[in-house]
Design an enzyme around this catalytic site. Structure first.
Site, PDB file in Angstrom:
ATOM      1  N   GLY A  15      -2.516  37.687 -15.394  1.00 45.90           N
ATOM      2  CA  GLY A  15      -1.806  38.054 -16.614  1.00 45.90           C
ATOM      3  C   GLY A  15      -2.681  38.676 -17.676  1.00 45.90           C
ATOM      4  O   GLY A  15      -3.690  39.334 -17.393  1.00 45.90           O
ATOM      5  N   ASP A  58      -9.671  22.002 -16.576  1.00 43.72           N
ATOM      6  CA  ASP A  58      -8.350  21.398 -16.758  1.00 43.72           C
ATOM      7  C   ASP A  58      -8.185  21.196 -18.257  1.00 43.72           C
ATOM      8  O   ASP A  58      -8.779  20.293 -18.842  1.00 43.72           O
ATOM      9  CB  ASP A  58      -8.270  20.067 -16.017  1.00 43.72           C
ATOM     10  CG  ASP A  58      -6.923  19.383 -16.191  1.00 43.72           C
ATOM     11  OD1 ASP A  58      -6.054  19.923 -16.907  1.00 43.72           O
ATOM     12  OD2 ASP A  58      -6.748  18.287 -15.624  1.00 43.72           O
ATOM     13  N   TYR A 151       9.923  25.807 -24.007  1.00 42.84           N
ATOM     14  CA  TYR A 151       8.868  26.817 -24.125  1.00 42.84           C
ATOM     15  C   TYR A 151       8.760  27.332 -25.550  1.00 42.84           C
ATOM     16  O   TYR A 151       7.660  27.402 -26.119  1.00 42.84           O
ATOM     17  CB  TYR A 151       9.152  27.973 -23.167  1.00 42.84           C
ATOM     18  CG  TYR A 151       8.172  29.112 -23.289  1.00 42.84           C
ATOM     19  CD1 TYR A 151       6.885  29.003 -22.782  1.00 42.84           C
ATOM     20  CD2 TYR A 151       8.538  30.298 -23.929  1.00 42.84           C
ATOM     21  CE1 TYR A 151       5.981  30.042 -22.903  1.00 42.84           C
ATOM     22  CE2 TYR A 151       7.639  31.343 -24.045  1.00 42.84           C
ATOM     23  CZ  TYR A 151       6.350  31.219 -23.543  1.00 42.84           C
ATOM     24  OH  TYR A 151       5.460  32.250 -23.671  1.00 42.84           O
TER      25      TYR A 151
END
Length: 287
Positions: A15, A58, A151
């Site tokens: 992306g 992470d 979202y």
């Protein structure tokens, strides 16, 4: 190369993050890039060099973030620009989604971002310079998308955090910019970047139609060019007075106008009642 800024970019294996990292390296910037899968990142960008540091991180694990920031500082000696790009989309109505699904969305999109801020700020604050980009979405300003409530809520949170961060970090010479991309042609609407709620209720026909539209008709046909978006981010990072709010794409600007028009309409419709809510003004005592 030693005069080029050091960038730390999260979510860099695909992306906008990958596009940005590729452009930065081509322009001679030094880059630390993170991904949940270091090998996938290396496949896309190449192995580590003196100017490039791929890291497996992470973001939800604060220890992992702390170690990545420390390793970046050991490798390059400094960090100049931070791009909090990692995140994923969650589709499902608020009635359908489980507590676990919504909390996971916030863990990655919001708390992962805060973990990065928490561990880079001591360095930036001490050297009294730096710039943080927090990648939100036009969905962090305009949330009229049925099925995207979780979202959009995470991205509204990113906006609020960035506004406060800009005020907190400004006195130390550190800038903060929240970025609101519209629809850009990345893998965001593909499996791996977009999660659909496990529960899907037949009553929400409109949401299923919007979900299908995003995964088929819109995916691969987004109007925004991520290469040009990356160029704008680099340009803003070099600007002497960078903005706190950066909208990307004509569609993002169009949605701002829709939201602002609706907001102004609601303000005016209820102005008289809503502003008549103060205590009565007391008359001054005559002397």
């Amino acid at each position: 190369m030693e005069n080029k800024k050091v960038w730390l970019v999260t979510g860099a294996s695909k992306g906008l993050g990958l596009t940005l990292v590729t452009k930065l390296l081509a322009a001679g910037y030094r880059v630390a890039a993170t991904s949940r899968n270091r090998e996938a990142l290396i496949r896309e960008t190449g192995g580590p060099t003196s100017g490039f540091l791929p890291l497996q991180v992470d973001l939800v694990d604060e220890g992992s973030v702390r170690d990545a920031v420390a390793e970046t500082l050991r490798h390059f000696g400094t960090i100049d620009v931070v791009v909090n790009n990692a995140g994923y989309g969650q589709v499902g109505t608020l009635e359908e989604m489980s507590d676990e699904e919504i909390r996971k969305n916030f863990d990655v999109n919001v708390f992962g971002l805060v973990n990065v801020i928490r561990h880079v700020m001591p360095h930036l604050r001490t050297r009294r310079s730096g710039h943080l980009f927090n990648i939100a979405s036009i969905g962090g300003y305009f949330a009229g998308f049925p099925g995207w409530g979780s979202y959009c809520a995470t991205k509204f949170a990113v906006v609020g955090l960035t506004e406060s961060l800009a005020a907190e970090a400004g006195p130390f010479g550190v800038r903060a910019t929240v970025v609101y991309p519209g629809y850009f042609r990345t893998q965001f609407l593909e499996e791996g970047s977009l999660t659909v709620s496990a529960r899907q209720m037949a009553e929400y026909e409109e949401v299923r139609a919007i979900q299908h539209q995003h995964q088929t008709a819109i995916n691969g046909n987004q109007p925004g060019d991520p290469e040009k978006a990356a160029e704008v981010l680099i340009q803003v990072a070099e600007a002497p007075q960078p903005p706190v709010h950066l909208f990307l794409g004509q569609d993002a600007y169009d949605m701002v106008e829709v939201k602002d028009t609706a907001l102004h309409r609601d303000l005016e419709a209820w102005r008289k009642a809503a502003t008549a809510t103060a205590f009565p003004q007391e008359n001054p005592v005559a002397s």
